[in-house]
Design a protein around this motif. Structure first.
Motif, PDB file in Angstrom:
ATOM      1  N   ASP A 171     -10.873  -9.799   2.226  1.00  0.00           N
ATOM      2  CA  ASP A 171     -10.245 -10.749   3.157  1.00  0.00           C
ATOM      3  C   ASP A 171      -9.361 -10.021   4.169  1.00  0.00           C
ATOM      4  O   ASP A 171      -9.204 -10.469   5.308  1.00  0.00           O
ATOM      5  N   LEU A 172      -8.759  -8.907   3.737  1.00  0.00           N
ATOM      6  CA  LEU A 172      -7.941  -8.105   4.652  1.00  0.00           C
ATOM      7  C   LEU A 172      -8.794  -7.137   5.481  1.00  0.00           C
ATOM      8  O   LEU A 172      -8.269  -6.445   6.357  1.00  0.00           O
ATOM      9  N   LYS A 173     -10.116  -7.106   5.160  1.00  0.00           N
ATOM     10  CA  LYS A 173     -11.086  -6.234   5.845  1.00  0.00           C
ATOM     11  C   LYS A 173     -10.804  -4.744   5.608  1.00  0.00           C
ATOM     12  O   LYS A 173     -11.164  -3.892   6.432  1.00  0.00           O
ATOM     13  N   VAL A 174     -10.145  -4.429   4.502  1.00  0.00           N
ATOM     14  CA  VAL A 174      -9.845  -3.034   4.149  1.00  0.00           C
ATOM     15  C   VAL A 174     -10.868  -2.554   3.113  1.00  0.00           C
ATOM     16  O   VAL A 174     -10.906  -3.077   2.003  1.00  0.00           O
ATOM     17  N   PRO A 175     -11.719  -1.574   3.455  1.00  0.00           N
ATOM     18  CA  PRO A 175     -12.658  -1.048   2.468  1.00  0.00           C
ATOM     19  C   PRO A 175     -11.924  -0.213   1.417  1.00  0.00           C
ATOM     20  O   PRO A 175     -11.148   0.674   1.774  1.00  0.00           O
ATOM     21  N   VAL A 176     -12.173  -0.520   0.146  1.00  0.00           N
ATOM     22  CA  VAL A 176     -11.450   0.166  -0.937  1.00  0.00           C
ATOM     23  C   VAL A 176     -12.399   0.594  -2.045  1.00  0.00           C
ATOM     24  O   VAL A 176     -13.520   0.113  -2.154  1.00  0.00           O
ATOM     25  N   THR A 177     -11.889   1.503  -2.851  1.00  0.00           N
ATOM     26  CA  THR A 177     -12.555   1.901  -4.089  1.00  0.00           C
ATOM     27  C   THR A 177     -11.573   1.683  -5.225  1.00  0.00           C
ATOM     28  O   THR A 177     -10.397   2.046  -5.106  1.00  0.00           O
ATOM     29  N   ILE A 178     -12.061   1.078  -6.311  1.00  0.00           N
ATOM     30  CA  ILE A 178     -11.206   0.873  -7.491  1.00  0.00           C
ATOM     31  C   ILE A 178     -11.498   1.979  -8.495  1.00  0.00           C
ATOM     32  O   ILE A 178     -12.641   2.150  -8.939  1.00  0.00           O
ATOM     33  N   HIS A 179     -10.470   2.751  -8.816  1.00  0.00           N
ATOM     34  CA  HIS A 179     -10.589   3.799  -9.835  1.00  0.00           C
ATOM     35  C   HIS A 179     -10.180   3.200 -11.176  1.00  0.00           C
ATOM     36  O   HIS A 179      -9.147   2.532 -11.263  1.00  0.00           O
ATOM     37  N   LEU A 180     -10.996   3.435 -12.201  1.00  0.00           N
ATOM     38  CA  LEU A 180     -10.725   2.864 -13.523  1.00  0.00           C
ATOM     39  C   LEU A 180     -10.712   3.951 -14.592  1.00  0.00           C
ATOM     40  O   LEU A 180     -11.439   4.945 -14.499  1.00  0.00           O
ATOM     41  N   ASN A 181      -9.905   3.709 -15.596  1.00  0.00           N
ATOM     42  CA  ASN A 181      -9.909   4.530 -16.794  1.00  0.00           C
ATOM     43  C   ASN A 181      -9.420   3.650 -17.935  1.00  0.00           C
ATOM     44  O   ASN A 181      -9.169   2.459 -17.743  1.00  0.00           O
ATOM     45  N   ASN A 182      -9.292   4.240 -19.109  1.00  0.00           N
ATOM     46  CA  ASN A 182      -8.811   3.488 -20.267  1.00  0.00           C
ATOM     47  C   ASN A 182      -7.909   4.401 -21.082  1.00  0.00           C
ATOM     48  O   ASN A 182      -8.237   5.562 -21.330  1.00  0.00           O
ATOM     49  N   ARG A 183      -6.773   3.881 -21.457  1.00  0.00           N
ATOM     50  CA  ARG A 183      -5.786   4.658 -22.228  1.00  0.00           C
ATOM     51  C   ARG A 183      -6.406   5.197 -23.519  1.00  0.00           C
ATOM     52  O   ARG A 183      -6.099   6.312 -23.958  1.00  0.00           O
ATOM     53  N   LYS A 184      -7.330   4.426 -24.107  1.00  0.00           N
ATOM     54  CA  LYS A 184      -7.972   4.847 -25.358  1.00  0.00           C
ATOM     55  C   LYS A 184      -8.882   6.056 -25.125  1.00  0.00           C
ATOM     56  O   LYS A 184      -9.052   6.899 -26.011  1.00  0.00           O
ATOM     57  N   ILE A 185      -9.458   6.142 -23.926  1.00  0.00           N
ATOM     58  CA  ILE A 185     -10.290   7.308 -23.601  1.00  0.00           C
ATOM     59  C   ILE A 185      -9.415   8.558 -23.530  1.00  0.00           C
ATOM     60  O   ILE A 185      -9.783   9.626 -24.045  1.00  0.00           O
ATOM     61  N   LEU A 186      -8.242   8.425 -22.937  1.00  0.00           N
ATOM     62  CA  LEU A 186      -7.318   9.568 -22.866  1.00  0.00           C
ATOM     63  C   LEU A 186      -6.875   9.991 -24.267  1.00  0.00           C
ATOM     64  O   LEU A 186      -6.808  11.182 -24.566  1.00  0.00           O
ATOM     65  N   SER A 187      -6.591   9.012 -25.122  1.00  0.00           N
ATOM     66  CA  SER A 187      -6.236   9.333 -26.517  1.00  0.00           C
ATOM     67  C   SER A 187      -7.415   9.985 -27.221  1.00  0.00           C
ATOM     68  O   SER A 187      -7.243  10.928 -28.004  1.00  0.00           O
TER      69      SER A 187
END
Length: 449
Positions: A171-187
């Protein structure tokens, strides 16, 4: 004495306020579309509410408020002489400006959990304060725009928040990328490398990969007494592919028999595959195995949003924090939330030239002041325009017309209206569109439309 602003703060002009409102209105509309309800909490909290929730560095960045009156009267003289700031702080300050919106929200839920309907979905748009070093996109006073859900462990909440992020930025016309991870993966990674006791050291160093590179991260890991053998086992982290699901598959193989790591992979895989099934382009989602964000209260999914076309750092972030209310004495209230960084979003939208003309509030009509009886007729017509929701004002003095023109142009007023003796007699209105440079005379009825 020359006046100046406190470091890390800003004044906002009419144009800036209007543009900020434009962003806030889009976010607020989407929050409510997704079923979130508004909440506001005080600008300051008890210091004990905030400390210990953000880690050692976060605690240092909390703005403390001195106690009222003679705040030194109850200070221990020995602590004062020794300049023991940690001991002195608790003696001279028991309040602090809020550091974020999440901890005050958790405090609110803990205080009101018996009255709330769960899952409870709230959004909050308010300023926060951090005693940080100011730089581009980082201020000491700034707004956060948060959406949180508490009382549900369902991973569909994560999927819904991915949708909320993508719709709001679309809606803001800003192209973005969402970076995801999981705390359990880090553990799980820490367990895989045999450094469970060094989890925080490991993730703090890993989180700096985009800033200091592989060589810098390895150097820091060694400095934090993590063995070369463990670092070698984690070498694959530095050669991730662009395919999020492929990277997860690689991890799944390494995590065989690693319960916490496998759980993290399964949770993230669920969020990615369900999001893609709902039409999300996988290119908009990045599995960022180095993403750590606030390990002190995140327990599951971690999000970070980056603008594709502007170097700005994150413009949004969040994650799951299933144990947050427990520190306030209320257990078993799982939660997940995301935040939009209003100030950074503003800079991105501005840099990309995406603010529409209507995002700036402007007066529609300025009535010229001729200084005679016509002034009363002008004020009556202005009242009629305002009743219709059209902005209008009368130039306050009977000044030279050039001065009135200059005022209108500098203020960005669209039209200058001339309601003189001739117009009143004929029941007409003359106005000049200052943007197009056109002048016309119309009937009073046509003018009021």
């Amino acid at each position: 004495m020359k006046q100046s602003l406190a470091k890390g703060t800003r004044d906002f002009t009419a144009e800036e306020v209007s543009r900020r409102k434009y962003i806030i209105n889009i976010l607020q509309k989407n929050f409510e579309l997704f079923g979130f309800q508004p909440l506001e909490t005080p600008s300051f909290e008890n210091l004990s509410t905030l400390t210990g929730k953000y880690g050692e560095e976060g605690d240092r960045l909390i703005f403390k408020i001195l106690n009222s009156g003679d705040y030194t009267s109850k200070v221990n003289q020995e602590d004062w002489d020794n300049k023991s700031h940690q001991k002195l702080t608790s003696q001279i300050s028991d309040k602090a400006l809020r550091y974020d919106l999440t901890v005050p929200f958790a405090r609110f839920v803990a205080m009101n959990h018996g009255k709330l309907t769960f899952p409870y979905k709230r959004y909050q748009i308010q300023p926060v304060w951090r005693a940080d070093r100011p730089q581009k996109g980082r201020f000491r006073e700034f707004y956060q725009c948060d959406a949180d859900v508490v009382g549900s462990e369902s991973l569909l909440q994560e999927v819904d928040l991915v949708q909320l992020y993508l719709k709001s930025f679309a809606d803001l016309k800003v192209p973005v990328t969402i970076h995801l991870n999981n705390r359990k993966i880090l553990s799980g990674l820490a367990e895989y490398a045999g450094i469970t006791d060094k989890l925080i050291d490991f993730t703090v160093a890993l989180d700096k990969l985009d800033k200091i590179g592989k060589e810098g991260v390895v150097k820091e890991l060694l400095e934090r007494e993590i063995s070369q053998e463990s670092i070698d086992k984690l070498d694959f982290l530095f050669t991730q592919s662009d395919d999020a699901l492929e990277n997860l598959l690689q991890l799944k193989e390494k995590f065989v028999g690693n319960e916490v790591g496998t759980k993290g992979v399964e949770e993230l895989e669920f969020v990615l595959t369900k999001s893609v099934s709902l039409g999300v382009d996988i290119q908009n989602l990045v599995f960022d195995i180095t993403l750590a964000r606030g390990l002190d209260y995140y327990t599951g999914a971690i999000f970070e949003v980056k603008a594709d076309e502007v170097q700005m750092g994150s413009i949004g972030g969040g994650g799951r924090y299933d144990n947050l209310t427990e520190v306030f004495g209320v257990k078993n209230i799982p939660g997940i939330g995301i935040s939009f960084g209003l100030d950074r979003i503003y800079l991105v939208v501005e840099e990309l030239g995406l603010f529409p003309a209507e995002a700036t509030s402007k007066v529609e009509y300025l009535f010229a002041n001729f200084g005679g009886e016509e002034t009363l007729d002008a004020l009556k017509l202005i009242m009629q325009l305002r009743e219709k929701g059209i902005s209008a004002e009368l130039y306050p003095e009977s000044a030279k017309i050039n001065k009135q023109f200059t005022y209108a142009e500098k203020k960005g007023i669209k039209n200058l209206v001339f309601l003189g003796e001739e117009e009143i007699k004929n029941g007409t209105v003359t106005f000049k569109n200052l943007e197009a440079g056109e002048q016309k005379t119309v009937s009073l009825e046509e003018f009021l439309g």
